[in-house]
Design a protein around this motif. Structure first.
Motif, PDB file in Angstrom:
ATOM      1  N   ALA B  23       0.840  -1.210   0.000  1.00 44.30           N
ATOM      2  CA  ALA B  23       0.000   0.000   0.000  1.00 44.30           C
ATOM      3  C   ALA B  23       0.871   1.255   0.000  1.00 44.30           C
ATOM      4  CB  ALA B  23      -0.938  -0.005   1.215  1.00 44.30           C
ATOM      5  N   CYS B  27       1.128   4.288  -2.845  1.00 42.84           N
ATOM      6  CA  CYS B  27       0.985   5.724  -2.528  1.00 42.84           C
ATOM      7  C   CYS B  27       2.212   6.507  -2.976  1.00 42.84           C
ATOM      8  CB  CYS B  27       0.771   5.925  -1.026  1.00 42.84           C
ATOM      9  SG  CYS B  27      -0.834   5.372  -0.433  1.00 42.84           S
ATOM     10  N   ARG B  44      -5.615   3.700   2.110  1.00 45.23           N
ATOM     11  CA  ARG B  44      -5.541   2.692   1.060  1.00 45.23           C
ATOM     12  C   ARG B  44      -5.663   1.283   1.626  1.00 45.23           C
ATOM     13  NH1 ARG B  44      -3.183   2.506  -4.478  1.00 45.23           N
ATOM     14  NH2 ARG B  44      -3.237   4.754  -4.347  1.00 45.23           N
TER      15      ARG B  44
END
Lengths: 213, 213
Positions: B23, B27, B44
């Motif tokens: 995640a 990002c 997320r």
């Protein structure tokens, strides 16, 4: 330079701001875009912030103009050898060689061009910034197209062999652009040293690694 | 994976934090390191910030661990095909092919590895951060050395031809690492599509662009 293929803003250097762009490029390269400030650029120039703000409203505008100047030099390096009576493979080699030398000799500007490509994906930009980045990406694609055009000519004249011109050109340009990550000039380095390195890079791209036969 | 050549921290995944790393990588890739926040990563993940802070004290630590996991996968991809009875050129081709596939299949992690190399030059880091970056650069050099070793074997067994192994390997790895800039999977893409692209990249690196003869 040939203006035909270059949609870049012509304002560079007309206002005597080229030294601002070079100083800014060095700050962006050494500190990164986010860490570098207009103060840092002014300090490196030995000038006031006011001089920079006379030309640029923000760090982002300055970054974009550095990117434009880096791309302008890329075009300026390769366009003079694109056309001519030579077989296409020879012209393509000359383009790669000049692009590699331009990367080495304009290292700070070209490192910012690479940063600019990275930035293109970032969401934290205003609509105006996104428009400018889209424009810069178009210029970048136009630059790649110059190489593709000559590579296709080589497929036609029989001097280039590849199963995919587009991938082959991306591979070659990636190899050269990667110089911005690993290449740093030695203090005693000469133009000859850079030409030797450029020749080795072009040799790798054009001959490949497989021994013949 | 072979642990012999891999000095990376073994803590990954033991604590069940691999989904945090993925995640975070997404990002960082989409927003850039500076714009992305721990909040974005938590959002997320659909988890709390507390879960992330349980493993990582800061965004920088998280970034470094994403980098470690990306490099771990790089080693894991290429080490199994380094050795064997095949001619060195064939083993080197297999290493490039697997590295290219790993770049495509771990795109977010590997984009962070590229960002990490960029960050290495930035001055706005603490002494501890600089030590970690130096460690990551060592790992990166070790990775490059795997390719150089097999390329030297190829010069000896006569299957590789180059005037400079070090430059040739940097050119090839640059070509592959550049995937992190331009490659984005199409929605309908399959493993077969990626293998075809990897084969084309390896063809360009190993055969070069010059038509034979």
């Amino acid at each position: 330079m040939s203006s035909e293929k270059n949609p870049l803003s012509p304002r560079i250097d007309k206002n005597g701001n080229l030294d601002i762009l070079i100083a800014a490029a060095e700050c962006f390269m050494e500190q990164g875009y986010h860490a570098a400030s207009i103060d840092d650029v002014a300090r490196r120039l030995g000038s006031t912030k006011g001089r920079i703000y006379h030309y640029y409203r923000s760090k982002t505008e300055l970054f974009f103009d550095v990117h434009r100047e880096g791309m302008r030099r890329n075009f300026e390096a390769v366009t003079p050898v694109m056309k001519g009576p030579e077989p296409a493979a020879q012209r393509l080699s000359a383009m790669f060689r000049r692009h590699a030398l331009s990367m080495m000799e304009n290292l700070a500007l070209e490192a910012v061009v690479v940063q600019g490509v990275e930035m293109h994906r970032f969401s934290a930009t205003t609509p105006e910034q996104r428009r400018t980045l889209a424009e810069l990406m178009t210029v970048r694609n136009d630059f790649e197209s110059l190489f593709k055009r000559v590579a296709y000519e080589g497929v036609e004249d029989g001097t280039i062999r590849t199963s995919d011109v587009s991938v082959a050109v991306k591979v070659a340009l990636g190899a050269i652009n990667w110089l911005s990550i690993w290449y740093r000039p030695r203090p005693s380095e000469t133009r000859d040293d850079r030409e030797i390195l450029a020749d080795k890079i072009v040799e790798s791209i054009m001959q490949g690694l497989n021994a013949p036969g």
